[in-house]
Write a protein that holds these residues in place. Structure first.
Motif, PDB file in Angstrom:
ATOM      1  N   UNK A 140       8.548  13.447  27.597  1.00 53.50           N
ATOM      2  CA  UNK A 140       7.449  13.938  28.435  1.00 53.50           C
ATOM      3  C   UNK A 140       6.282  14.409  27.578  1.00 53.50           C
ATOM      4  N   UNK A 141       6.600  15.158  26.544  1.00 59.54           N
ATOM      5  CA  UNK A 141       5.538  15.681  25.690  1.00 59.54           C
ATOM      6  C   UNK A 141       4.809  14.552  24.974  1.00 59.54           C
ATOM      7  N   UNK A 142       5.558  13.619  24.445  1.00 59.95           N
ATOM      8  CA  UNK A 142       4.926  12.489  23.772  1.00 59.95           C
ATOM      9  C   UNK A 142       4.038  11.741  24.755  1.00 59.95           C
ATOM     10  N   UNK A 143       4.606  11.491  25.907  1.00 61.44           N
ATOM     11  CA  UNK A 143       3.900  10.774  26.957  1.00 61.44           C
ATOM     12  C   UNK A 143       2.579  11.455  27.289  1.00 61.44           C
ATOM     13  N   UNK A 144       2.635  12.756  27.418  1.00 57.07           N
ATOM     14  CA  UNK A 144       1.456  13.567  27.731  1.00 57.07           C
ATOM     15  C   UNK A 144       0.321  13.313  26.737  1.00 57.07           C
ATOM     16  N   UNK A 165       1.692  10.142  11.735  1.00 60.36           N
ATOM     17  CA  UNK A 165       0.231  10.170  11.723  1.00 60.36           C
ATOM     18  C   UNK A 165      -0.308  10.697  13.047  1.00 60.36           C
ATOM     19  N   UNK A 166       0.362  10.335  14.147  1.00 55.22           N
ATOM     20  CA  UNK A 166      -0.072  10.864  15.442  1.00 55.22           C
ATOM     21  C   UNK A 166       0.036  12.387  15.466  1.00 55.22           C
ATOM     22  N   UNK A 167       1.158  12.890  14.959  1.00 54.88           N
ATOM     23  CA  UNK A 167       1.362  14.332  15.005  1.00 54.88           C
ATOM     24  C   UNK A 167       0.390  15.036  14.074  1.00 54.88           C
ATOM     25  N   UNK A 195      10.949   5.486  18.522  1.00 51.62           N
ATOM     26  CA  UNK A 195       9.617   5.746  17.967  1.00 51.62           C
ATOM     27  C   UNK A 195       9.576   5.433  16.482  1.00 51.62           C
ATOM     28  N   UNK A 196       8.470   4.894  16.026  1.00 50.05           N
ATOM     29  CA  UNK A 196       8.284   4.636  14.596  1.00 50.05           C
ATOM     30  C   UNK A 196       7.961   5.945  13.880  1.00 50.05           C
ATOM     31  N   UNK A 197       8.747   6.258  12.877  1.00 47.63           N
ATOM     32  CA  UNK A 197       8.531   7.543  12.192  1.00 47.63           C
ATOM     33  C   UNK A 197       7.144   7.603  11.565  1.00 47.63           C
TER      34      UNK A 197
END
Ligand SMILES: NC(=O)c1ccc[n+]([C@@H]2O[C@H](COP(=O)([O-])OP(=O)(O)OC[C@H]3O[C@@H](n4cnc5c(N)ncnc54)[C@H](O)[C@@H]3O)[C@@H](O)[C@H]2O)c1
Ligand SMILES: NC(=O)c1ccc[n+]([C@@H]2O[C@H](COP(=O)([O-])OP(=O)(O)OC[C@H]3O[C@@H](n4cnc5c(N)ncnc54)[C@H](O)[C@@H]3O)[C@@H](O)[C@H]2O)c1
Lengths: 196, 196
Positions: free
Chosen positions: A31-35, A53-55, A46-48
């Motif tokens: 949910x959080x990722x989706x958000x 980089x997203x985080x 998920x690709x680490x």
DNA sequence: GATTTAATGTGAAACAATTCACAAAATATG
DNA sequence: CATATTTTGTGAATTGTTTCACATTAAATC
């Protein structure tokens, strides 16, 4: 955690793995990722590398954040020596104390006197301060900091700081953290629950 | 807070005063008190003395809780010197470290070697431990502690400990606390919001 | 290439927390 | 003693969070 996995050569990770390692449920992770529009692959997770980089950009770790630390007593010194902050993009650019004795440069950290505050806050564009001074001084120090441009405060003293609404304060109470565990343990002391 | 008020000779306190001092809303304060059958007077608010004794028994501060502290590095030493824990009914009966150098009794605190764990946990009926060892040792130390009867752990290392379901763990991550403030400040950096 | 399997992504449901609104009680005031 | 005021205590409404359930996708297997 993702840093470690990535360093270990793991290229993909599942929501349930992340959940286990961080104390959430897989749904919460997704949910959080989706958000925040972080997408995985319907099977491979998920690709680490992408996650990392997203985080980084999401948590604004892309650039180091300069923070200052006020109060170099027991707790302040421990925090100043805490290396892992750097790895998280948290850079303690200077530490301050009112006590001239503490200001004597002892090998590791330069401790500045309070009258250098303005200068250093401006020089390093510091927006966030860690406050580890005694309870009685906390409000006073806090007000000074805000006058000098600080907009975020991590407060370790057990007092509610009065601040204008555009300043964010995070109160961290270690006594409360310990007390809550004691409370749970004493309350849930049910049957002996054999551990083998 | 109530302790302070009471010491100052204040005999009654209102929900909105408590709220202001603790960062909740008056309703929350009243709801919580109501839940635990703590009653006030329809006009005069709550009696500080009654509150104090009610809270003592509610939070189990009536008897001192014996806890141990494992890992006397930077953070461990700061915690060991933190006086206010006593006032909250938290009694650090012993501190432990694997490093023989740290075990040399330096004035303030006696630091025991890990092989004294069993003995002391039993002698003082310790149920709760504070863990301030490096990340890599945390799970190992944690498992040892549980084997010796510990049922609650305050974990300062940034790893999720694997524990049986009858053990309560509270993970305290100071990096997270600081990072969240940085995040807010950077995100909410709206207009200059004049402060006069 | 059809079928099974393993994961994500996300509405909807269940649950929890917070805020609102106001009656009830206690005191104060005139 | 009647009226106004202040504050509690708590249902009801709102808002927020977590869990459930499952359609969707992509890979793996046969
Ligand atoms: N020691 C801990 O483990 C611990 C844990 C949780 C919370 N705290 C809280 O953190 C705060 C500090 O605790 P501590 O144990 O480090 O206390 P401490 O007395 O060891 O350190 C306080 C430091 O602040 C400095 N100081 C005092 N007034 C100041 C001022 N006006 N401006 C700048 N510096 C000033 C003092 O010189 C001293 O070095 C306290 O509020 C305490 O309740 C401490
Ligand atoms: N320093 C901080 O301000 C701070 C803040 C937040 C979290 N932490 C976390 O707290 C933990 C300790 O941090 P620190 O800065 O005090 O580290 P540190 O290295 O100064 O102290 C760790 C201590 O644990 C001891 N130790 C190591 N292995 C042990 C074992 N198996 N059994 C018993 N003792 C053992 C070491 O001898 C050392 O004295 C780390 O996990 C760190 O991430 C530290």
């Amino acid at each position: 955690m993702v840093v470690r996995l990535n360093a270990m050569g793991v290229t993909t990770v599942f929501s349930h793995t992340l959940a286990e390692g961080s104390g959430f449920t897989p749904e919460q992770v997704r949910k959080d990722f989706s958000e925040y529009k972080i997408r995985g692959h319907r099977r491979g997770g998920y690709s680490t590398e992408k996650l990392l980089s997203d985080m980084e950009s999401l948590f604004k770790r892309d650039r180091m954040s300069n923070v200052i630390l006020v109060g170099m007593g027991n707790l302040g010194q421990a925090l100043a020596r805490y290396q892992q902050l750097q790895q998280r993009g948290i850079n303690i650019v200077a530490t301050f104390d009112i006590d001239p004795y503490k200001q004597k440069s002892r090998t590791e950290y330069q401790v500045y006197s309070m009258d250098r505050l303005q200068e250093i806050v401006e020089r390093f564009s510091v927006l966030v301060a860690i406050v580890a001074v005694p309870d009685i001084s906390a409000q006073d120090v806090c007000s000074q900091l805000i006058d000098m441009g600080i907009r975020g405060i991590v407060n370790f003293s057990p007092v509610m700081l009065k601040v204008p609404e555009f300043v964010v304060v995070n109160n961290v109470s270690l006594s409360d953290e310990i007390e809550s565990v004691i409370w749970f343990v004493r309350s849930l002391k049910k049957g002996p629950t054999l551990y083998l």
